[in-house]
Structures are given as structure tokens and as C-alpha cells.
Design a protein around this motif. Structure first.
Motif, PDB file in Angstrom:
ATOM      1  N   VAL A 500     -20.349   7.992  41.692  1.00 12.97           N
ATOM      2  CA  VAL A 500     -21.117   8.199  42.920  1.00 12.97           C
ATOM      3  C   VAL A 500     -21.040   9.700  43.227  1.00 12.97           C
ATOM      4  O   VAL A 500     -19.956  10.240  43.419  1.00 12.97           O
ATOM      5  N   ASP A 501     -22.199  10.353  43.219  1.00 10.53           N
ATOM      6  CA  ASP A 501     -22.264  11.811  43.370  1.00 10.53           C
ATOM      7  C   ASP A 501     -22.427  12.192  44.840  1.00 10.53           C
ATOM      8  O   ASP A 501     -22.918  11.403  45.641  1.00 10.53           O
ATOM      9  N   ASP A 502     -22.008  13.398  45.172  1.00 14.28           N
ATOM     10  CA  ASP A 502     -22.194  13.956  46.525  1.00 14.28           C
ATOM     11  C   ASP A 502     -21.624  13.023  47.587  1.00 14.28           C
ATOM     12  O   ASP A 502     -22.219  12.860  48.662  1.00 14.28           O
ATOM     13  N   PHE A 503     -20.495  12.382  47.292  1.00 17.26           N
ATOM     14  CA  PHE A 503     -19.976  11.392  48.231  1.00 17.26           C
ATOM     15  C   PHE A 503     -19.569  12.042  49.548  1.00 17.26           C
ATOM     16  O   PHE A 503     -18.958  13.086  49.586  1.00 17.26           O
ATOM     17  N   CYS A 557     -13.141  16.157  42.768  1.00 16.76           N
ATOM     18  CA  CYS A 557     -13.578  17.044  43.857  1.00 16.76           C
ATOM     19  C   CYS A 557     -14.539  18.087  43.324  1.00 16.76           C
ATOM     20  O   CYS A 557     -14.205  18.842  42.416  1.00 16.76           O
ATOM     21  N   GLU A 558     -15.735  18.145  43.930  1.00 20.10           N
ATOM     22  CA  GLU A 558     -16.757  19.091  43.485  1.00 20.10           C
ATOM     23  C   GLU A 558     -16.645  20.400  44.255  1.00 20.10           C
ATOM     24  O   GLU A 558     -16.194  20.415  45.401  1.00 20.10           O
ATOM     25  N   GLY A 559     -17.122  21.464  43.631  1.00 15.51           N
ATOM     26  CA  GLY A 559     -17.303  22.723  44.354  1.00 15.51           C
ATOM     27  C   GLY A 559     -16.016  23.438  44.725  1.00 15.51           C
ATOM     28  O   GLY A 559     -15.970  24.142  45.719  1.00 15.51           O
TER      29      GLY A 559
HETATM   30 MG    MG Z   1     -22.744  16.680  43.383  1.00 15.93          MG
END
Ligand code: MG
Ligand code: C2E
Ligand code: MG
Length: 619
Positions: A500-503, A557-559
Motif C-alpha cells: 500500500v503506497d503513500d499510506f 518509510c518513504e522519503g
Molecule cells: Mg509513495
């Protein structure tokens, strides 16, 4: 009469009595909007209900003619009439009272049309606190109800007030811009969508404002002064738009608005906007400063049943097509941009069809690491358009175009093919490959051929499904949950993992998410970047970590950009990350080099430390 932004100064909500009466009468004509509940807010509401011994509860965001319930616990109703609502009274008295209670609503004539009171189980007790944002804006209410007539004691009131602070923090972080307190993109679009569908006005003009030269101003005067200017500009725009229209702040120097009315009114209003934006202002007794703006507008007849995001995209396209703009504020209508846009669509199709004069779509890979183990755990495939004139074009510029013109499936399948081709070449070269994540747009996920096509590509390059992960954006999950569930089962049968992206950015509720099997939860950058210095973000991060635990999914954890955030995550046991701190997206050649270095790393040596891993990935 139309909607305004969710966030406006409290003073705007309460003028004199007569105006207030008119406003209340007007409010009662409209309905309360119930759409997807927000899981983070639901957790707080649930806790509030439990501690106060209530039966149901919710968080209501109030804006002019609408009430929106981003959280509600214990209510099934999809549609609640606005008249006789409790919220209206809480809002009306919010300036004088910070607590509102009705001991027995069944004997109170103000609520004798409220279905929660008049229909079984006949809720009687109601208690609420108004939610004031950090800058004094009235956001909405946190409320609970119960079937028993009673009165909260001092301790329970204190508890409700305490919970309201947590709600405000969450609301401000998720729904407001943190500099101006104005509605963010999600809220603006939400209200705009309702606005264009329900307005009684004949037209809407959606506008996108880009302040020219703000970045230089920021560099010269510093961030604090920059933020002051943004607040000033935000205030000017909100005052100009007035309570019958919508405004929002997308972040940085980008603002948005929607005007409801007739075409003639718009022309005059836009002229005034040009004038007020370019008014001089002073910074600490210095010389007067002036900023100008590029304003793109999209004009549409209403009611409009298309997507509000399309209207905003059009306004943004119009604004970004204005060149210069340093000398005066300029307004441009989207109509003129149609040509440029259709040209870009034509070129994109050319690139997809392999016509070299239109450039080519290429795939870069961003490493994903477990820094506690010192290992590379995967890579995300990110598409770019290598354009002969524009250079390397990032996906945000052309994915929306591909999505709105039915080219996205072809694009996503090309990316899949390219990824499988690269994986095969790396495997054949004896490199230690890791799984690759792919972003599939909603249309691609739901395309009737997708399972067959994907199986064929995997087979052609002899790639096991386990080497591929599909990222589904949280916001897309719920729009089409039923359709998506069976599709996801099909992908999993191929051995493919689901992330699940951009959660955290969508409005998902836990119920819905739990009906969809997934292996990984990617925390959006907005809950990672700066988490070390923000209690609000830290609180939300814990909630998300709890959700990942609950579903036994891996948390990624993105970014991640900063060491301080890495240290913070490390203390919380969040070890899987993807971000510029370790590496930005790299070309396939750079990845070959990276994999070769990893292969040659002495297996008997100690695992790489985080700094060593970072140095290796950035080499
Ligand atoms: Mg994303
Ligand atoms: P996403 O899936 O959330 O991808 C992550 C985005 O965050 C990427 O932007 C990546 O370069 C950027 N990023 C990674 N680390 C950091 C960091 O530390 N700081 C900051 N500020 N940004 C970071 P990119 O490559 O511009 O992609 C944007 C979006 O375009 C992606 O968001 C994804 O939704 C979409 N996209 C990319 N490739 C494809 C594709 O092949 N098909 C489809 N349908 N969408 C794609
Ligand atoms: Mg992604």
C-alpha cells in the motif's frame, strides 16, 4: 450561496445576530456529508467514546453550508439531514463557549427533527467541544452521544477537551497547510467536488495561484519572513474570495481558489485579485516589497459531475504555461492551453510507440534498505520521459496526462517489461538481484487484460512473481475496493507481493484495508520527513506503525532525507526505508554497478553499518 474553505477565521463564522440567523437558516438546507472515515481520527473518536462511556461519536468539520464527518464511530447512516443538527449549535456558540452539552435532547425542541433523537435508539445525551486551530480558526467539533440522559462531570469534560487537542493536531497536520492553516489540497478538492455538484450558481472558476519570485524572497529574507508573507498572501486571497467561495493552500507558494457565480462576476473578481496580490508589503521597516503571481483559471458550467481534480489540473496547466510574470500578475485561461496539452499527449503517444523523435520512457530504480541489517531489500521502479527538448521529465508531469487519456495501461506495461528485461539481464550476469516494486495506476490494476499480460511478461523473461511487488496507492484502494479485491487475489496467485503506497494520505478505514491482503505498508513521506522534530508527526507515525503491526505487514518509510529522522526511526524499530538519505532513483547502469559491489562484498565481513551502506549506495 456556496461553500467556503473548511478553514476560516473564527470571526468570519460569527458576525451579528441577524447574519447568524440567516446563516443558520441557510445551513439547514444542506446535508451532512459522510464519506470514508479517517482511520487515525477514528482511533481518537473511539477512545473518547470509551473513556466517556458514550455510545457513538464523531468529528465534524464545518464549512459554511456543509458538515463533513471525517470520523464517525457507531453510526451507519450514509445520509443525515442538516436541519436540527447539534453541530450547528456548537458552531454558533463556539466563540462564547468551549463546551456544549444537552442532557436530554428528546425534550429539547431544537432537536425534535434530528433523526438520531427521534428514531430508535433515541440518543438523548450530547456533549461536544469546538475545535479551534492553532491560529484561532474554527475547524469543527468533537462530539459524543449516548442513549442515557446525563451530565458530564468536570473530569470527563477535561478529558473531552484533552482529546480535542489531539484531534486538532491531527486535523491540522492532515487537512491544513501548516504555515497558513488554510485547507490543503485534499480538503480543497473534497469541498470543490461537493461544490461543483451541488451549487445553484451557473458557473465555477477554479484558479491556481503561483507566486512569482517567492523563492528568491525566501532566500534573501529567511524562512520566518517567507512564512509571514505566505500568511499575508493567504489572508489576502481568503478575504478576496469571501465566505461564498473556496480557497486553499497547496504548500509553498501555491494557492488555489474556486469562485461560484456568473461569468460577469468572475471577470471583475479576477481583476480585483490581480490588484490585491500585487499590493506592496513591508518586511520589518524595510523598503516596500512586491510579489506578483501567475494565475491559471479553468471555467466550467455547473453542475459539473466530472472530477474536481481535473478542473484543478487544468488551472495548474494554465498557470505553468505563463512564462516570466516577474513584472505583473498575469491571468491565463485554460482554454488556450488545450493545444499545448494535446500536443504533449500526442508526443507521449509517440514515445510510447517507440518514435525516437519524441524521446523514450526509461526506468530508474530507487534502492530500499534495511539499514539495521545493512542490506538492500528491494528497489522501486520509477518511470521518466527522456525528452529531446525538455530533458528528463519526471512522472508527475506526464502520469496524470497518461491517466486521463487512456495511455496509462500501455505505459505501465512498458515499465513492467523494461523491469523484467533488466532483472533477466542482471540475473544472467550473476548479480544478486532484489525484488522490484512497480507503481500501477488504478486503471491498469483494473484493466481486464492485466493478469494475463503480466503473467506473459514474467514468463517471457523467466522472472518469478516473487521478484515483483505492486504498489497500490492508498487513495485508490477504497474507490474500487470490491473490484480490486479479486484482482489482488489474482496478482497474489502469481506470487506477486502487494504494497500500500503513500499510506496515511488517503481516507482509508481499517475495515476496508483489512479486507485486502497486503504485504507491505509504505508510510508516506509526509509522516517521515521531519518526524524527529514534530510531536504531531510522531504521534501519527506511531498510529501507522500500530496499523502495520496489526496487519503483520512490513513497514517501509518513504522519503527519508535527514539523519535526525533516521535516528528517530531507528529508536522506534522502523528499519526499512527508501529515501534520498540513502539514495535517489538511479539509472539501470548505476544499479548494475551497485549490485556488483554488493556481490563482491566479503560475506565473512561484518554487516554494513548504516553510514557504510549509505556511502556504498551513493558511490
Ligand atoms: Mg509513495
Ligand atoms: P511514489 O510511488 O510515491 O514514488 C516515490 C516518489 O518520491 C518518487 O518520485 C521518488 O523519486 C520520490 N522520493 C524518493 N525519495 C525521496 C526523498 O527522500 N525526498 C523526496 N522529496 N522525494 C523522494 P517520482 O519518481 O517523481 O515519482 C512520482 C510518482 O509518480 C510516484 O510516487 C508514482 O506515484 C508515480 N509513478 C512513477 N513511476 C510510475 C509508473 O511507472 N507508473 C505509474 N502509474 N506511476 C508511476
Ligand atoms: Mg510508489
Amino acid at each position: 450561496m456556496m461553500t467556503t474553505s473548511a478553514i476560516h477565521p473564527a470571526s468570519e463564522c460569527h458576525s451579528d445576530d441577524a447574519t447568524e440567523q440567516r446563516r443558520l437558516a441557510e445551513l439547514s438546507r444542506y446535508s451532512i456529508t459522510l464519506d470514508q472515515s479517517d482511520p487515525n481520527l477514528d482511533l481518537i473518536t473511539g477512545l473518547t467514546i470509551k473513556t466517556l462511556g458514550a455510545d457513538i461519536g464523531g468529528i465534524s468539520i464545518v464549512y459554511q453550508s456543509q458538515i463533513w464527518l471525517p470520523s464517525r464511530v457507531g453510526i451507519d447512516a450514509r445520509h443525515v439531514p442538516r436541519s436540527g443538527s447539534f453541530c450547528t449549535w456548537v458552531v454558533a456558540s463556539a466563540r462564547e463557549r468551549d463546551f456544549f452539552e444537552v442532557e436530554d435532547a428528546t425534550s429539547d425542541p431544537r432537536f425534535n427533527t434530528n433523526p438520531l433523537v427521534t428514531y430508535p435508539p433515541h440518543y438523548r445525551h450530547y456533549a461536544a467541544v469546538p475545535l479551534h486551530g492553532a491560529r484561532g480558526y474554527l475547524l469543527g467539533t468533537l462530539w459524543v452521544m449516548g442513549t442515557r440522559s446525563r451530565r458530564l462531570d468536570a473530569e470527563q469534560r477535561l478529558m473531552l477537551t484533552g482529546m480535542s487537542k489531539l484531534v486538532v493536531d491531527t486535523l491540522e497536520l492532515r487537512y491544513c497547510n501548516d504555515v497558513t492553516g488554510m485547507s490543503n489540497r485534499a480538503v480543497f478538492l473534497h469541498h470543490l467536488q461537493l461544490g461543483v455538484e451541488q451549487t445553484r450558481q451557473p458557473d465555477v472558476v477554479v484558479g491556481y495561484i503561483d507566486l512569482v519570485g517567492f523563492r528568491q524572497f525566501n532566500d534573501e529574507f529567511g524562512r520566518d519572513k517567507g512564512n509571514q508573507v505566505l500568511r499575508l498572501m493567504g489572508q489576502r486571497i481568503a478575504d478576496w474570495a469571501g465566505p461564498d467561495n473556496l480557497v486553499g493552500h497547496l504548500g509553498g507558494d501555491k494557492f488555489v481558489f474556486a469562485l461560484f457565480g456568473g461569468h460577469q462576476d468572475h471577470v471583475t473578481l479576477l481583476d480585483r485579485l490581480k490588484a490585491i496580490l500585487s499590493l506592496p508589503f513591508t518586511v520589518e521597516h524595510g523598503a516596500p516589497q512586491v510579489l506578483h503571481a501567475r494565475i491559471g483559471v479553468e471555467h466550467h458550467h455547473t453542475p459539473y459531475m466530472g472530477s474536481a481534480a481535473t478542473l484543478l489540473d487544468a488551472a495548474e496547466t494554465a498557470a505553468s504555461s505563463i512564462s516570466g510574470g516577474f513584472l505583473r500578475t498575469t491571468v491565463k485561461e485554460y482554454g488556450l492551453e488545450l493545444l499545448a496539452r494535446s500536443h504533449m499527449v500526442y508526443e507521449l503517444q509517440g514515445a510510447l510507440d517507440g518514435e525516437a523523435q519524441h524521446g523514450a520512457l526509461v526506468v530508474h530504480y530507487q534502492p530500499q534498505v534495511n539499514y539495521a541489517r545493512g542490506t538492500l531489500i528491494g528497489m522501486e521502479a520509477l518511470v521518466r520521459w527522456q525528452h529531446p527538448v525538455r530533458g528528463l521529465v519526471l512522472p508527475d508531469r506526464f502520469i496524470p496526462l497518461a491517466e486521463s487519456t487512456d495511455k496509462i495501461y500501455q505505459l505501465d506495461m512498458q515499465v513492467l517489461t523494461q523491469v523484467c528485461r533488466d532483472l533477466r539481464a542482471w540475473i544472467d550476469a550473476g548479480l544478486p538481484v532484489v525484488p522490484v516494486s512497480l507503481n500501477l495506476s488504478r486503471r491498469s490494476l483494473l484493466h481486464p487484460q492485466v493478469l494475463v499480460d503480466m503473467a506473459q511478461v514474467l514468463e517471457r523473461y523467466r522472472i518469478s512473481g516473487a521478484m515483483v511487488e505492486l504498489e497500490v496507492r492508498e487513495s485508490q484502494l477504497l474507490e474500487t475496493l470490491d473490484l480490486l479485491s479479486s484482482r489482488v487475489a489474482g496478482f497474489r496467485a502469481l506470487g506477486v507481493r502487494i504494497a500500500v503506497d503513500d499510506f496515511g494520505t488517503g481516507y482509508s478505514n481499517l475495515d476496508a484495508i483489512s479486507s485486502l491482503p497486503f504485504d507491505r505498508l509504505k508510510v508516506d513521506r509526509q509522516f517521515v520527513h521531519g518526524v524527529a522534530g514534530s510531536e504531531k508527526m510522531a504521534g501519527l507515525f506511531h498510529l501507522i506503525q500500530g496499523i502495520a503491526d496489526l496487519f503483520k505487514a512490513e513497514l517501509l518509510c518513504e522519503g527519508l532525507e535527514r539523519e535526525a529522522d533516521l535516528d528517530w526511526l531507528s529508536q522506534r524499530g522502523a528499519h526499512c526505508v527508501q529515501g534520498w538519505y540513502f539514495s535517489a532513483a538511479r539509472t539501470p547502469d548505476a544499479i548494475i554497478h551497485l549490485l556488483a559491489t554488493l556481490r563482491d562484498h566479503d560475506p565473512a565481513a561484518a554487516p554494513l553499518t548504516a553510514p557504510e551502506l549509505r556511502a556504498l549506495l551513493r558511490a
